[in-house]
Design an enzyme around this catalytic site. Sequence first.
Site, PDB file in Angstrom:
ATOM      1  N   LYS A 164     -12.055  -0.031  -0.867  1.00  0.00           N
ATOM      2  CA  LYS A 164     -11.208   0.766  -1.763  1.00  0.00           C
ATOM      3  C   LYS A 164     -11.870   0.825  -3.140  1.00  0.00           C
ATOM      4  CE  LYS A 164      -7.254   0.389   1.184  1.00  0.00           C
ATOM      5  NZ  LYS A 164      -6.505  -0.633   1.901  1.00  0.00           N
TER       6      LYS A 164
ATOM      7  N   SER B 104       0.797  -1.225   0.000  1.00  0.00           N
ATOM      8  CA  SER B 104       0.000   0.000   0.000  1.00  0.00           C
ATOM      9  C   SER B 104       0.832   1.280   0.000  1.00  0.00           C
ATOM     10  CB  SER B 104      -0.938  -0.002   1.199  1.00  0.00           C
ATOM     11  OG  SER B 104      -0.222  -0.233   2.386  1.00  0.00           O
TER      12      SER B 104
ATOM     13  N   HIS C 195      -5.360  -3.700  -2.113  1.00  0.00           N
ATOM     14  CA  HIS C 195      -5.109  -2.697  -3.164  1.00  0.00           C
ATOM     15  C   HIS C 195      -5.093  -3.313  -4.561  1.00  0.00           C
ATOM     16  CE1 HIS C 195      -4.477   1.164  -1.205  1.00  0.00           C
ATOM     17  NE2 HIS C 195      -3.947   0.506  -0.202  1.00  0.00           N
TER      18      HIS C 195
END
Length: 412
Positions: A254, A195, A223
């Site tokens: 996300k 990240s 991610h």
Amino acid sequence: MSIATTLLGETSSKRPQLAHLSAQLEALRIQGTYFKLRVLDDAQAPVCHYDGREVINLASNNYLGLCDHPKLREAATAAIEKYGVGSGAVRTIAGTMRIHMELEEKIAHFKGVEACVVFQSGFTANAGTVSSILGKEDFILSDELNHASIIDGARLSRAKIKVFRHKDVEHAEELLKEIQNEPGHKLVITDGVFSMDGDIGPVGSLAYLCEKYGAIMMVDDAHASGVLGRNGRGSVDHFGCTQRVDVQVGTLSKAIGALGGYVCGSRDLIDYLYHRARPFLFSTSHPPSVAASCIAAFDILENEPDRIERLWSNTRYFQEQLTHAGFDIGGRTTPKSETPITPIIIGDGRKTMEFSRAIFEQGVMATGIAFPTVPEGKARVRCIMTSEHTQSQIDKALEVLTGTAKRMELLS
Ligand SMILES: *Cc1c(COP(=O)(O)O)cnc(C)c1O
């Protein structure tokens, strides 16, 4: 004296019990790394308002612009109309709604695995899973840059923790060899995408190692979900090793645009987590609107892959321009980004925070990140591209970044 004053008086910072906290905050102020939360006034979007100022937003994880997508809004609103706003209990007592099961089936199907369990967040998915599938006699081999939720889960499991150098598969093998005759279970775990630096974990090579040594393979794809792999299926799909990874963790917070985390794997793994993962057992399930938004998001991943293409073309352009301008965006003393996560490496914590403040004042939002989130001396301003940034927004942001960096003498 009003009630408010009395209450304030009682919790005032003058009470000595918490004086050690005030002292530590003062130390942060002296170092120049103390921060105030920036407050978003409207929806998460490429251009929005923080603290009343209009900014081009390079700070969010809203990779595909789904936080504010009309289809997710509609799905959430319809779910509220139909089911209300809360689930009323933890999943195992009375809080499993039909829509929670639908979401789990949707994700399992999308990922091509037998089953899936949804947690309240990616953090609880990692911590709850690692801590429940291992015990005192077992071993965890973890990349040194893995996410905090993996580290916490590892500690909670009380298993023996062995940390391998970042992405160093040979080092991981050395550690596995050292313990190959020990009776405990072994778990190897890596982030799919890291990240802070945006580099991709060696998922394929680690999966091969796990097979060789009979270890459990786990990947945290927070991610990578919505970013890597076919239609955003993640790093495990990107490396073509769905059949060789035992535990796949992802986030719904996300690229998916809402909130939550999930674990994918075999039916027995998921059933076991239903029975043993503590955040699943002891914390209330999602509001139905959140589950509905996530279902709508997976429909978009399946049907609108052009968002992911735009994400990558924006990323390539942004990173080429930054490199051309002389920024260190990783690859010199830090790992090189291979994804939309784009760190501008500055090094010094105070300078990093100054740079972040200066660009904010000119309408560009990118957060400064310093120790202890990243190693000492590797402070950076982290930018994350999204599919929804337009060419002119990106150009405007580049102009501000470059102009400010020149003035502060940060370019090489
Ligand atoms: C953000 C993140 C998480 C936590 O996910 P949330 O859904 O925000 O709790 C876990 N692992 C990694 C690598 C992350 O970047």
